[in-house]
Design an enzyme around this catalytic site. Structure first.
Site, PDB file in Angstrom:
ATOM      1  N   TYR A  60       0.693  -1.134  -0.216  1.00 46.84           N
ATOM      2  CA  TYR A  60       0.008  -0.120  -0.396  1.00 46.84           C
ATOM      3  C   TYR A  60       1.147   0.833   0.239  1.00 46.84           C
ATOM      4  O   TYR A  60       1.475   1.372   0.896  1.00 46.84           O
ATOM      5  CB  TYR A  60      -0.896   0.040   1.033  1.00 46.84           C
ATOM      6  CG  TYR A  60      -2.109  -0.682   1.428  1.00 46.84           C
ATOM      7  CD1 TYR A  60      -2.099  -1.617  -0.086  1.00 46.84           C
ATOM      8  CD2 TYR A  60      -2.928  -1.276   2.127  1.00 46.84           C
ATOM      9  CE1 TYR A  60      -2.921  -2.995   0.245  1.00 46.84           C
ATOM     10  CE2 TYR A  60      -3.765  -2.089   2.499  1.00 46.84           C
ATOM     11  CZ  TYR A  60      -3.805  -2.810   1.260  1.00 46.84           C
ATOM     12  OH  TYR A  60      -4.827  -4.054   0.522  1.00 46.84           O
ATOM     13  N   PRO A 206     -15.650  -2.908   1.469  1.00 47.07           N
ATOM     14  CA  PRO A 206     -17.467  -3.593   2.893  1.00 47.07           C
ATOM     15  C   PRO A 206     -18.279  -2.377   2.322  1.00 47.07           C
ATOM     16  O   PRO A 206     -19.559  -2.705   2.039  1.00 47.07           O
ATOM     17  CB  PRO A 206     -16.890  -3.361   4.707  1.00 47.07           C
ATOM     18  CG  PRO A 206     -15.912  -2.628   4.012  1.00 47.07           C
ATOM     19  CD  PRO A 206     -15.148  -2.517   3.376  1.00 47.07           C
ATOM     20  N   GLY A 210     -16.583   2.969  -2.240  1.00 51.98           N
ATOM     21  CA  GLY A 210     -17.660   3.336  -1.821  1.00 51.98           C
ATOM     22  C   GLY A 210     -19.315   3.707  -2.203  1.00 51.98           C
ATOM     23  O   GLY A 210     -19.754   5.000  -2.146  1.00 51.98           O
ATOM     24  N   GLY A 214     -23.354   5.621  -1.300  1.00 46.44           N
ATOM     25  CA  GLY A 214     -24.419   6.153  -1.580  1.00 46.44           C
ATOM     26  C   GLY A 214     -24.385   7.358  -2.761  1.00 46.44           C
ATOM     27  O   GLY A 214     -25.509   8.503  -2.899  1.00 46.44           O
TER      28      GLY A 214
HETATM   29  N1  NAP Z   1      -6.518  -8.170   0.448  1.00 48.41           N
HETATM   30  C1  NAP Z   1      -7.176  -6.946  -0.861  1.00 48.41           C
HETATM   31  O1  NAP Z   1      -6.446  -7.774  -1.533  1.00 48.41           O
HETATM   32  C2  NAP Z   1      -7.773  -6.258  -0.266  1.00 48.41           C
HETATM   33  C3  NAP Z   1      -8.114  -5.467  -1.658  1.00 48.41           C
HETATM   34  C4  NAP Z   1      -8.941  -4.175  -1.375  1.00 48.41           C
HETATM   35  C5  NAP Z   1      -8.924  -3.722   0.021  1.00 48.41           C
HETATM   36  N2  NAP Z   1      -8.218  -4.691   1.402  1.00 48.41           N
HETATM   37  C6  NAP Z   1      -8.720  -4.026   2.545  1.00 48.41           C
HETATM   38  O2  NAP Z   1      -9.630  -3.071   2.599  1.00 48.41           O
HETATM   39  C7  NAP Z   1      -9.765  -1.747   2.876  1.00 48.41           C
HETATM   40  C8  NAP Z   1     -11.013  -1.596   2.502  1.00 48.41           C
HETATM   41  O3  NAP Z   1     -11.414  -1.205   1.446  1.00 48.41           O
HETATM   42  P1  NAP Z   1     -11.348  -0.819   0.122  1.00 48.41           P
HETATM   43  O4  NAP Z   1     -10.692   0.987   1.054  1.00 48.41           O
HETATM   44  O5  NAP Z   1     -10.876  -1.265  -0.770  1.00 48.41           O
HETATM   45  O6  NAP Z   1     -12.614   0.220   0.049  1.00 48.41           O
HETATM   46  P2  NAP Z   1     -14.325   0.309   1.183  1.00 48.41           P
HETATM   47  O7  NAP Z   1     -13.604   0.431   1.970  1.00 48.41           O
HETATM   48  O8  NAP Z   1     -15.240  -0.050   0.412  1.00 48.41           O
HETATM   49  O9  NAP Z   1     -14.627   1.795   0.669  1.00 48.41           O
HETATM   50  C9  NAP Z   1     -13.628   3.010   0.334  1.00 48.41           C
HETATM   51  C10 NAP Z   1     -13.639   4.465   0.061  1.00 48.41           C
HETATM   52  O10 NAP Z   1     -14.853   4.407   0.458  1.00 48.41           O
HETATM   53  C11 NAP Z   1     -15.377   5.796   1.154  1.00 48.41           C
HETATM   54  N3  NAP Z   1     -15.336   6.490   1.974  1.00 48.41           N
HETATM   55  C12 NAP Z   1     -15.194   5.625   3.092  1.00 48.41           C
HETATM   56  N4  NAP Z   1     -16.365   5.706   3.776  1.00 48.41           N
HETATM   57  C13 NAP Z   1     -17.331   6.979   3.612  1.00 48.41           C
HETATM   58  C14 NAP Z   1     -18.210   7.275   4.239  1.00 48.41           C
HETATM   59  N5  NAP Z   1     -18.531   7.384   5.869  1.00 48.41           N
HETATM   60  N6  NAP Z   1     -18.723   8.357   3.203  1.00 48.41           N
HETATM   61  C15 NAP Z   1     -17.717   8.373   1.835  1.00 48.41           C
HETATM   62  N7  NAP Z   1     -17.433   7.941   1.360  1.00 48.41           N
HETATM   63  C16 NAP Z   1     -16.385   6.832   2.330  1.00 48.41           C
HETATM   64  C17 NAP Z   1     -13.317   6.536   0.507  1.00 48.41           C
HETATM   65  O11 NAP Z   1     -13.199   6.852  -1.124  1.00 48.41           O
HETATM   66  P3  NAP Z   1     -13.340   8.582  -1.621  1.00 48.41           P
HETATM   67  O12 NAP Z   1     -14.094   8.819  -1.050  1.00 48.41           O
HETATM   68  O13 NAP Z   1     -12.093   8.518  -2.922  1.00 48.41           O
HETATM   69  O14 NAP Z   1     -15.329   7.943  -2.247  1.00 48.41           O
HETATM   70  C18 NAP Z   1     -12.573   5.206   1.271  1.00 48.41           C
HETATM   71  O15 NAP Z   1     -11.318   5.705   0.181  1.00 48.41           O
HETATM   72  C19 NAP Z   1      -8.718  -1.266   2.499  1.00 48.41           C
HETATM   73  O16 NAP Z   1      -8.140  -0.116   3.161  1.00 48.41           O
HETATM   74  C20 NAP Z   1      -7.032  -2.786   3.250  1.00 48.41           C
HETATM   75  O17 NAP Z   1      -6.662  -2.431   3.952  1.00 48.41           O
HETATM   76  C21 NAP Z   1      -7.808  -5.597   0.760  1.00 48.41           C
END
Ligand code: NAP
Length: 309
Positions: A60, A206, A210, A214
């Site tokens: 990362y 999860p 984003g 919504g």
């Molecule tokens: N093991 C793996 O292969 C793998 C792959 C992916 C992720 N992960 C892990 O899972 C974690 C979470 O997954 P992810 O980052 O892919 O996606 P996510 O948690 O589904 O979405 C995160 C993004 O959504 C937006 N967001 C988050 N909370 C919000 C809120 N309350 N209101 C409005 N927008 C919000 C932000 O982006 P914007 O503001 O730009 O929209 C944020 O960066 C990662 O940080 C990582 O640690 C692991």
């Protein structure tokens, strides 16, 4: 199946914080949409809200995420658990690369051991067994309190479990994509087998990166790669998002993000949403301390079934 004493703590954690966006310029526009100050505020807000589990990886931001966490950890006296990951790049062939990579991660994090060390992907060419043997060594050396895998299918997860069992080491977790927009683990046997073997499912992306907050629509898609990834679904997801808004209102004003995260808690998994700033961190932390009713979970299941064919 009884959960091994050593990995019980992971089952007691309801919720975590993902740190992929902390330092990642390519996918998450670090430096443009969020700075180190925003990230520190996201960290502080989460810790103050009682979130004690952070997920990162050596890849990362090419180590930047681990370095930032290392700095932040110095500023808090509260106990924080850290999970990080090893990437089995094809040019890494020796088993010793895993422990070497872990030592580099520990140096960036400023820690002598991590709470969970995970193999990031079951990438070829080397078999699952090769890297899981190395994972056992990391645990035996005391560099990792527990060990896990990520993106492993049912068969690969079972094989990892079997290798570790030879060393009397439990497979603590499998970190996989799981959300209202991606329910593959319910269908491919990963969720059920993990429950049978006492392996904690850690749900990544999860919020469907984003989309489930919504705030995006086909008129206002997320920027860059994400926009392309979700372009097909942004229209179809609207009825689900409307239901999430309704349920949130019935619950006294919960947001769609909170509904999406609470649904994963209700499914018995540990969600690790990413947060770029204090506002997002605070909203996400508001998924704790209450539960959707069984009826609400069912309504969400039915609405998301249509998008998970
Ligand atoms: N093991 C793996 O292969 C793998 C792959 C992916 C992720 N992960 C892990 O899972 C974690 C979470 O997954 P992810 O980052 O892919 O996606 P996510 O948690 O589904 O979405 C995160 C993004 O959504 C937006 N967001 C988050 N909370 C919000 C809120 N309350 N209101 C409005 N927008 C919000 C932000 O982006 P914007 O503001 O730009 O929209 C944020 O960066 C990662 O940080 C990582 O640690 C692991």
């Amino acid at each position: 199946m009884a959960i091994p004493e050593e990995t019980k703590f992971l089952f007691e954690i309801e919720f975590g914080l993902g740190a992929w966006a902390w330092g990642d310029r390519v996918f998450w526009s670090y430096g443009k949409t969020h700075t180190d100050i925003d990230i520190k505020e996201a960290f502080d807000t989460s810790i103050d809200a009682g979130i004690t589990f952070l997920d990162t990886a050596e890849v990362y931001g090419q180590g930047r995420s681990e370095t930032l966490i290392g700095e932040f950890l110095k500023s808090t006296k509260k106990p924080v658990m850290v999970a990080t990951k090893f990437m089995p790049f094809p040019w890494r062939v020796r088993k010793s690369s895993l422990v070497n990579a872990l030592k580099h991660s520990l140096s960036r994090l400023g820690l002598s051991s991590v709470d969970l060390y995970q193999i990031h992907w079951p990438f070829p060419p080397l078999p699952v067994e090769h890297w899981v043997e190395a994972l056992a060594e990391a645990k035996q050396n005391g560099l990792a309190r527990t060990v896990g895998v990520s993106n492993y299918n049912k068969n690969q997860m079972q094989r990892a479990y079997t290798v570790l069992a030879k060393y009397n080491i439990p497979l603590a977790s499998n970190q996989v994509e799981y959300s209202l927009l991606d329910r593959r683990i319910e269908k491919n046997g990963v969720l059920q087998r993990a429950n049978e073997l006492g392996i904690r499912i850690i749900s990544y992306s999860p919020l469907a990166k984003g989309i489930l907050t919504g705030k995006y629509s086909s008129e206002n898609p997320p920027p860059g790669v994400r926009g392309r990834q979700y372009s097909g679904i942004l229209k179809e997801v609207q009825p689900l998002l409307r239901l999430m808004t309704e349920i949130g209102q019935d619950l006294g004003g919960k947001t769609s993000a909170q509904i999406a995260l609470n649904w994963l808690i209700c499914k018995g998994t540990l969600p690790i949403p990413g947060a770029k700033n204090a506002k997002q961190a605070e909203m996400n932390a508001g998924s704790l301390g209450w539960r959707l009713t069984d009826e609400q979970v069912k309504l969400l299941d039915v609405a998301s079934d249509k998008l998970n064919k």
